[in-house]
Motif scaffolding. Structure first.
Motif, mmCIF file in Angstrom:
data_model
loop_
_atom_site.group_PDB
_atom_site.id
_atom_site.type_symbol
_atom_site.label_atom_id
_atom_site.label_comp_id
_atom_site.label_asym_id
_atom_site.label_seq_id
_atom_site.Cartn_x
_atom_site.Cartn_y
_atom_site.Cartn_z
ATOM 1 N N THR A 1 0.838 -1.196 0.000
ATOM 2 C CA THR A 1 0.000 0.000 0.000
ATOM 3 C C THR A 1 0.876 1.249 0.000
ATOM 4 O OG1 THR A 1 -0.089 0.105 2.423
ATOM 5 C CG2 THR A 1 -1.779 -1.225 1.304
ATOM 6 N N SER B 1 -7.583 0.285 7.079
ATOM 7 C CA SER B 1 -7.780 0.557 5.658
ATOM 8 C C SER B 1 -6.767 -0.194 4.802
ATOM 9 C CB SER B 1 -7.689 2.058 5.388
ATOM 10 O OG SER B 1 -6.405 2.557 5.724
ATOM 11 N N ASP C 1 -7.410 -3.091 2.031
ATOM 12 C CA ASP C 1 -6.841 -2.924 0.701
ATOM 13 C C ASP C 1 -6.081 -4.177 0.279
ATOM 14 O OD1 ASP C 1 -5.934 -1.900 -1.679
ATOM 15 O OD2 ASP C 1 -4.496 -0.509 -0.798
ATOM 16 N N ASN D 1 -8.331 -6.966 -0.622
ATOM 17 C CA ASN D 1 -8.863 -6.770 -1.970
ATOM 18 C C ASN D 1 -7.838 -7.156 -3.027
ATOM 19 O OD1 ASN D 1 -11.432 -5.868 -1.224
ATOM 20 N ND2 ASN D 1 -10.748 -3.730 -1.025
ATOM 21 N N LYS D 2 -6.561 -6.877 -2.754
ATOM 22 C CA LYS D 2 -5.517 -7.288 -3.686
ATOM 23 C C LYS D 2 -5.467 -8.812 -3.800
ATOM 24 C CE LYS D 2 -2.467 -3.275 -2.979
ATOM 25 N NZ LYS D 2 -2.667 -2.668 -4.318
#
Length: 346
Positions: free
Chosen positions: A242, A255, A259, A262-263
């Motif tokens: 990130t 967050s 993230d 989701n990756k």
């Protein structure tokens, strides 16, 4: 100054990746030095690094900056260093970039002939990148610390440059020892804590990684698609990374965790166990070029600003730093802090 260069040691401040690589370069060249590093409570990025080296960049699969020079130096440097430290931390490994979708596949194939394909191998599913891999930065730093401790040239201490370093003419004193030069390798901390170089064009970026275990992915290559999945062995992987420019704390964020999940989803991975999160702040710069070179007026130097490409950039520029120090060459003009000499007061 030249006389001092041959008779006095240099002082390296910071034993992250940059400082460690520079120290080994001086060690191999027989240049006397002493290395100090802040306690690990002083937040650093190197121990949380993904450590990937990759000769191409961006969605256009362009060669990275200076890649031919960097990679011809990178492989023999780390291979030799493994022998010096009697350890294994350098892991060449292919990297696979699957097409994001049919549209992206068509877009790339239309441009294939105009792309330098030296490091690329094209398939129907995606593009393989050769001469990629990863460096186990954590292992390298720990082995190096033991190596320097054994040679009695390492100390763990936080230095406050403005008060702890005494500059007199062309030498610097610290703890009753005189040095020909002090080299700052402090990572992003230089922006806040270094009165001599903190005004340079730093643009630090916080990054977070997730370590997982899973039986699904291949352990034979790095998967790169809107993030990376890096095999560590024993069915464990690093997932990253990130970017944030507004938070430099050493605490993982919810967050970033979302993230990274989701990756993993976009990488097609559904069954895994989250092991831990790690954070670091990359010492990046506004022009995406390192900060290497010498203060125009004082016996001080900097070796910093390598961002997320420290594994590939550091060995080559440590060699260039040493060449300029010995008056045997000059640092590449795009990386040299000569480009900022107009910012230094006389």
């Amino acid at each position: 100054m030249l006389k001092n260069k041959h008779s006095l040691p240099v002082l390296i401040i910071g034993q992250g990746l940059a400082g460690t690589i520079l120290a080994h370069t001086l060690d191999q060249a027989g240049v006397p030095f002493y290395l100090v590093d802040a306690p690990k409570t002083f937040f650093t990025s190197s121990y949380a690094a993904g450590g990937i080296f990759n000769p191409v960049t961006g969605r256009k699969l362009e060669k990275s900056w200076l890649v031919d020079e960097l990679f011809s130096y990178l492989f023999p440097f780390y291979t030799a260093l493994e022998k010096t430290l009697s350890s294994s931390f350098f892991h060449p490994m292919p990297l696979f970039r699957p097409y994001a979708n049919e549209e992206m596949k068509s877009w790339l194939l239309e441009r294939k002939e105009g792309i330098d394909n030296e490091y690329l191998r094209w398939t129907d599913e995606g593009v393989w990148v050769e001469k990629a891999g990863w460096l186990d930065v954590d292992s390298l730093l720990r082995c190096s610390k033991s190596y320097f401790q054994t040679k009695n040239i390492y100390q763990e201490i936080a230095i406050h440059p403005a008060t702890d370093l005494k500059i007199s003419g062309d030498v610097v004193s610290f703890q009753k020892q005189t040095y020909a030069c002090v080299i700052f390798c402090e990572g992003y901390h230089a922006q806040q804590n270094n009165p001599f170089f903190g005004h340079l064009n730093f643009l630090p970026a916080k990054g977070e990684l997730m370590k997982i275990s899973s039986l699904e992915p291949s352990q034979e290559y790095i998967l790169n698609k809107n993030g990376f999945l890096l095999p560590l062995g024993n069915h464990e992987f690093k997932v990253g990374a990130t970017y944030r420019w507004d938070d430099f704390s050493n605490q993982p964020s919810i967050s970033a965790q979302l993230d990274l999940r989701n990756k993993l989803k976009s990488l097609g991975l559904n069954s895994y166990e989250e092991i831990e999160m790690s954070t670091g702040v990359r010492p990046a710069t506004q022009d995406r070029r390192p900060l290497v070179g010498f203060h125009p007026h004082l016996p001080l130097a900097i070796f910093n600003g390598f961002g997320s490409k420290g594994v590939s950039l550091s060995p080559y520029f440590a060699h260039q730093w040493l060449a300029e120090w010995k008056a045997e060459g000059q640092i590449n003009s795009e990386a040299s802090i000569r480009r900022f000499y107009h910012l230094f007061s006389t």
